[in-house]
Design an enzyme around this catalytic site. Structure first.
Site, mmCIF file in Angstrom:
data_model
loop_
_atom_site.group_PDB
_atom_site.id
_atom_site.type_symbol
_atom_site.label_atom_id
_atom_site.label_comp_id
_atom_site.label_asym_id
_atom_site.label_seq_id
_atom_site.Cartn_x
_atom_site.Cartn_y
_atom_site.Cartn_z
ATOM 1 N N SER A 64 -8.204 -1.263 8.244
ATOM 2 C CA SER A 64 -9.068 -0.248 7.426
ATOM 3 C C SER A 64 -11.148 -1.042 8.004
ATOM 4 O O SER A 64 -10.653 -2.127 8.159
ATOM 5 C CB SER A 64 -8.869 -0.727 6.015
ATOM 6 O OG SER A 64 -7.757 -0.365 5.461
HETATM 7 N N1 SAM Z 1 -4.105 -3.649 4.883
HETATM 8 C C1 SAM Z 1 -3.988 -3.662 5.869
HETATM 9 C C2 SAM Z 1 -4.827 -4.283 7.343
HETATM 10 O O1 SAM Z 1 -5.262 -5.264 6.617
HETATM 11 O O2 SAM Z 1 -4.805 -4.477 8.622
HETATM 12 C C3 SAM Z 1 -4.404 -2.251 6.213
HETATM 13 C C4 SAM Z 1 -3.119 -1.133 5.947
HETATM 14 S S1 SAM Z 1 -2.668 0.262 7.103
HETATM 15 C C5 SAM Z 1 -4.828 1.355 6.167
HETATM 16 C C6 SAM Z 1 -1.608 0.325 6.217
HETATM 17 C C7 SAM Z 1 -0.022 0.094 5.914
HETATM 18 O O3 SAM Z 1 0.489 0.828 5.227
HETATM 19 C C8 SAM Z 1 0.491 0.763 7.293
HETATM 20 O O4 SAM Z 1 0.160 -0.248 8.673
HETATM 21 C C9 SAM Z 1 1.206 1.039 6.454
HETATM 22 O O5 SAM Z 1 2.984 1.176 7.728
HETATM 23 C C10 SAM Z 1 1.738 0.882 5.508
HETATM 24 N N2 SAM Z 1 2.758 2.073 4.441
HETATM 25 C C11 SAM Z 1 3.190 2.789 4.791
HETATM 26 N N3 SAM Z 1 3.780 3.113 3.557
HETATM 27 C C12 SAM Z 1 3.937 2.241 2.615
HETATM 28 C C13 SAM Z 1 4.953 1.572 1.788
HETATM 29 N N4 SAM Z 1 5.881 2.010 0.928
HETATM 30 N N5 SAM Z 1 5.403 0.222 1.404
HETATM 31 C C14 SAM Z 1 5.007 -0.816 2.491
HETATM 32 N N6 SAM Z 1 4.062 -0.181 3.783
HETATM 33 C C15 SAM Z 1 3.265 1.011 3.401
#
Ligand code: SAM
Length: 221
Positions: A64
């Site tokens: 993000s």
């Molecule tokens: N917090 C992260 C960072 O610091 O790099 C960025 C997160 S990215 C915007 C969103 C993440 O949520 C993705 O890696 C995606 O695969 C994950 N995601 C989506 N649905 C999910 C779920 N139900 N459980 C766990 N992870 C999930």
């Protein structure tokens, strides 16, 4: 670009975020000054680590934008010794910030649904020496992680259609949950505060655009 350049850029970015009013928690500010974002950005993009943009990390996912991370981390008000849960590990950067705040007395559990990203995050966290403070779990984070509940803080870094019920249940009294809720393209950042009697109050903050939260209490693929 060498380490010194990155450090200078990090300092400028943090000062800018404070001046803009989006980095308004002192613990969050210190953590963003401490954790090298360039280590969580894939190789060919490292020179972009300190521009205020989300960047691709592979598998259609992103790390993000720093301003969004600043707002969410500030609202979360994580403190030393806290046990926190993150849904959406991605690169591991947000976990690293929380780990920097909670210290050795606290712990971060972070859930990622894409195993390859979880692996990458583990390696990144290892590089900055935070492996012992962060447990990376591959699972559907919309279910939370009941085994380690309850949590002082919960942060969801993907867009949810609603607030997943298990996450509210797994939040401690006086706990805070920060989550983007809306449709697949545009959301509102919600701050859910649970009082000492377990009653919740929801505050709405900025509009935002996250990748979707895929899972039982999120979106279908
Ligand atoms: N917090 C992260 C960072 O610091 O790099 C960025 C997160 S990215 C915007 C969103 C993440 O949520 C993705 O890696 C995606 O695969 C994950 N995601 C989506 N649905 C999910 C779920 N139900 N459980 C766990 N992870 C999930």
């Amino acid at each position: 670009m060498d380490m010194e350049d990155f450090e200078k850029q990090r300092k400028i970015l943090v000062e800018t975020l404070v001046a803009e009013g989006v980095l308004f928690d002192e613990y969050a500010r210190k953590a963003m000054l401490k954790v090298p974002r360039e280590l969580f950005v894939p190789g060919h993009q490292k020179h972009l680590a300190y521009i205020d943009e989300p960047l691709p990390i592979g598998y259609g996912q992103t790390i993000s934008a720093p301003s969004m991370v600043a707002i969410m981390t500030s609202h979360l008000k994580t403190r030393p010794g806290h046990k926190a849960l993150e849904i959406g590990t991605g690169s591991g950067y947000q976990s690293a910030l929380l780990a920097a705040i909670v210290g050795d007395e606290g712990h971060i559990y972070t859930i990622e649904r894409i195993p390859e990203l979880a692996e990458m995050a583990k390696e990144n966290l290892e590089k900055i020496g935070y492996s012992s403070r962060v447990t990376v779990i591959v699972s559907d984070g919309t279910l939370g992680c009941k085994e380690k509940a309850p949590y002082d803080r919960i942060i969801v870094t993907a867009a949810s259609p609603d607030i997943p019920k298990p996450l509210v249940e797994q939040l401690k009294p006086n706990g805070i949950l920060v989550i983007p809720v809306g449709d697949r393209y545009l959301q509102r950042l919600l701050i859910v505060e649970k009082d000492e009697k377990g009653r919740t109050r929801i505050r709405k903050d900025t509009w935002c655009a996250f990748v979707p939260l895929i899972g039982k209490y999120g979106w279908t693929l």
